[in-house]
Write a protein that holds these residues in place. Structure first.
Motif, PDB file in Angstrom:
ATOM      1  N   VAL A   1       6.356   3.050  13.485  1.00 55.32           N
ATOM      2  CA  VAL A   1       7.060   3.952  13.064  1.00 55.32           C
ATOM      3  C   VAL A   1       8.348   3.937  12.765  1.00 55.32           C
ATOM      4  O   VAL A   1       9.098   4.628  11.890  1.00 55.32           O
ATOM      5  N   THR A   2       9.210   3.097  13.453  1.00 56.69           N
ATOM      6  CA  THR A   2      10.495   2.833  12.977  1.00 56.69           C
ATOM      7  C   THR A   2      10.711   2.352  11.777  1.00 56.69           C
ATOM      8  O   THR A   2      11.793   2.296  11.211  1.00 56.69           O
ATOM      9  N   ALA A   3       9.873   1.797  10.933  1.00 53.51           N
ATOM     10  CA  ALA A   3       9.862   1.574   9.707  1.00 53.51           C
ATOM     11  C   ALA A   3       9.878   2.420   8.603  1.00 53.51           C
ATOM     12  O   ALA A   3      10.219   2.243   7.422  1.00 53.51           O
ATOM     13  N   LEU A   4       9.478   3.674   8.933  1.00 53.98           N
ATOM     14  CA  LEU A   4       9.461   5.044   8.155  1.00 53.98           C
ATOM     15  C   LEU A   4      10.895   5.241   7.489  1.00 53.98           C
ATOM     16  O   LEU A   4      10.915   5.529   6.067  1.00 53.98           O
ATOM     17  N   ASP A   5      11.803   4.982   8.096  1.00 52.72           N
ATOM     18  CA  ASP A   5      13.175   5.407   7.531  1.00 52.72           C
ATOM     19  C   ASP A   5      13.500   4.493   6.380  1.00 52.72           C
ATOM     20  O   ASP A   5      14.212   4.764   5.505  1.00 52.72           O
ATOM     21  N   PHE A   6      13.080   3.390   6.331  1.00 49.18           N
ATOM     22  CA  PHE A   6      13.315   2.456   5.498  1.00 49.18           C
ATOM     23  C   PHE A   6      12.235   2.423   4.287  1.00 49.18           C
ATOM     24  O   PHE A   6      12.826   1.985   3.124  1.00 49.18           O
ATOM     25  N   LEU A   7      11.236   2.820   4.594  1.00 40.56           N
ATOM     26  CA  LEU A   7      10.115   2.954   3.493  1.00 40.56           C
ATOM     27  C   LEU A   7      10.055   4.469   2.696  1.00 40.56           C
ATOM     28  O   LEU A   7       9.751   4.332   1.451  1.00 40.56           O
ATOM     29  N   ALA A   8      10.407   5.054   3.235  1.00 44.44           N
ATOM     30  CA  ALA A   8      10.403   6.536   2.869  1.00 44.44           C
ATOM     31  C   ALA A   8      11.085   6.756   1.352  1.00 44.44           C
ATOM     32  O   ALA A   8      10.724   7.470   0.316  1.00 44.44           O
TER      33      ALA A   8
ATOM     34  N   LEU B   1      13.034  -4.394  -3.751  1.00 42.31           N
ATOM     35  CA  LEU B   1      14.283  -3.688  -3.198  1.00 42.31           C
ATOM     36  C   LEU B   1      14.570  -3.532  -1.709  1.00 42.31           C
ATOM     37  O   LEU B   1      15.606  -3.314  -1.614  1.00 42.31           O
ATOM     38  N   LEU B   2      13.628  -3.506  -1.109  1.00 43.54           N
ATOM     39  CA  LEU B   2      13.868  -4.011   0.415  1.00 43.54           C
ATOM     40  C   LEU B   2      14.708  -5.253   0.626  1.00 43.54           C
ATOM     41  O   LEU B   2      15.713  -5.063   1.627  1.00 43.54           O
TER      42      LEU B   2
ATOM     43  N   TYR C   1      11.272   4.595  -0.894  1.00 43.03           N
ATOM     44  CA  TYR C   1      10.596   3.736  -2.118  1.00 43.03           C
ATOM     45  C   TYR C   1       9.250   4.310  -1.947  1.00 43.03           C
ATOM     46  O   TYR C   1       8.373   3.469  -2.775  1.00 43.03           O
ATOM     47  N   ALA C   2       8.667   5.292  -1.445  1.00 46.56           N
ATOM     48  CA  ALA C   2       7.067   5.592  -1.168  1.00 46.56           C
ATOM     49  C   ALA C   2       6.837   6.112  -2.470  1.00 46.56           C
ATOM     50  O   ALA C   2       7.500   6.554  -3.519  1.00 46.56           O
ATOM     51  N   LYS C   3       5.365   5.571  -2.705  1.00 48.57           N
ATOM     52  CA  LYS C   3       4.728   5.792  -4.036  1.00 48.57           C
ATOM     53  C   LYS C   3       4.368   7.581  -4.063  1.00 48.57           C
ATOM     54  O   LYS C   3       4.439   8.165  -5.310  1.00 48.57           O
ATOM     55  N   VAL C   4       4.191   7.980  -3.200  1.00 49.66           N
ATOM     56  CA  VAL C   4       3.916   9.367  -3.047  1.00 49.66           C
ATOM     57  C   VAL C   4       4.777  10.040  -2.132  1.00 49.66           C
ATOM     58  O   VAL C   4       4.943   9.806  -0.911  1.00 49.66           O
ATOM     59  N   ARG C   5       5.324  11.098  -2.683  1.00 44.27           N
ATOM     60  CA  ARG C   5       6.466  11.882  -1.868  1.00 44.27           C
ATOM     61  C   ARG C   5       5.594  13.313  -1.465  1.00 44.27           C
ATOM     62  O   ARG C   5       5.095  13.786  -2.128  1.00 44.27           O
TER      63      ARG C   5
ATOM     64  N   LYS D   1       0.852  -1.304   0.113  1.00 42.04           N
ATOM     65  CA  LYS D   1      -0.021  -0.027  -0.064  1.00 42.04           C
ATOM     66  C   LYS D   1       0.857   1.222   0.164  1.00 42.04           C
ATOM     67  O   LYS D   1       0.440   2.308  -0.546  1.00 42.04           O
ATOM     68  N   TYR D   2       2.155   1.219   0.597  1.00 44.74           N
ATOM     69  CA  TYR D   2       3.059   2.379   0.611  1.00 44.74           C
ATOM     70  C   TYR D   2       3.912   2.320  -0.358  1.00 44.74           C
ATOM     71  O   TYR D   2       4.321   3.441  -0.806  1.00 44.74           O
ATOM     72  N   ILE D   3       4.630   1.355  -0.530  1.00 47.30           N
ATOM     73  CA  ILE D   3       5.614   1.269  -1.448  1.00 47.30           C
ATOM     74  C   ILE D   3       5.398   0.668  -3.122  1.00 47.30           C
ATOM     75  O   ILE D   3       6.470   0.552  -3.687  1.00 47.30           O
TER      76      ILE D   3
END
Length: 96
Positions: A83-90, A26-27, A92-96, A18-20
């Motif tokens: 919240v700790t996952a945000l640094d790794f997901l940011a 790539l993760l 590759y996010a679909k919407v920036r 849903k997010y990336i």
């Protein structure tokens, strides 16, 4: 600490999708090594395979956090991102 089952993997990847989107691959296959997801006490951790081999020598009772916590499974087996996952997901996010 154990690998995710098929239903757990599906729940985690659907939430990450849903997010990336398709960038989930790539993760796992990063240029600095191969990373994986492991379950420990209802929490999903993201860690490198090198760290996974080192964490295998630590007893389960003494192991606090083997990697970065990506989220947890609720009692109804829903997956919640942390919240700790945000640094790794940011990156590759679909919407920036």
């Amino acid at each position: 600490m154990r690998p995710l089952t098929e239903t757990e993997t599906r729940a985690v990847f659907e939430k990450l999708g849903k997010y990336i989107g398709e960038n989930i691959q790539l993760l796992v296959d990063r240029p600095d090594g191969t990373y994986c997801f492991r379950l420990h006490r209802d929490r999903v951790y993201y860690l490198s395979e090198k760290l996974l081999k080192l964490a295998a020598s630590v007893p389960r009772d003494s192991l606090v956090a083997p990697g970065t916590c990506f989220g947890k499974f609720t009692k109804s087996q829903k997956f919640r991102l942390s919240v700790t996952a945000l640094d790794f997901l940011a990156p590759y996010a679909k919407v920036r």
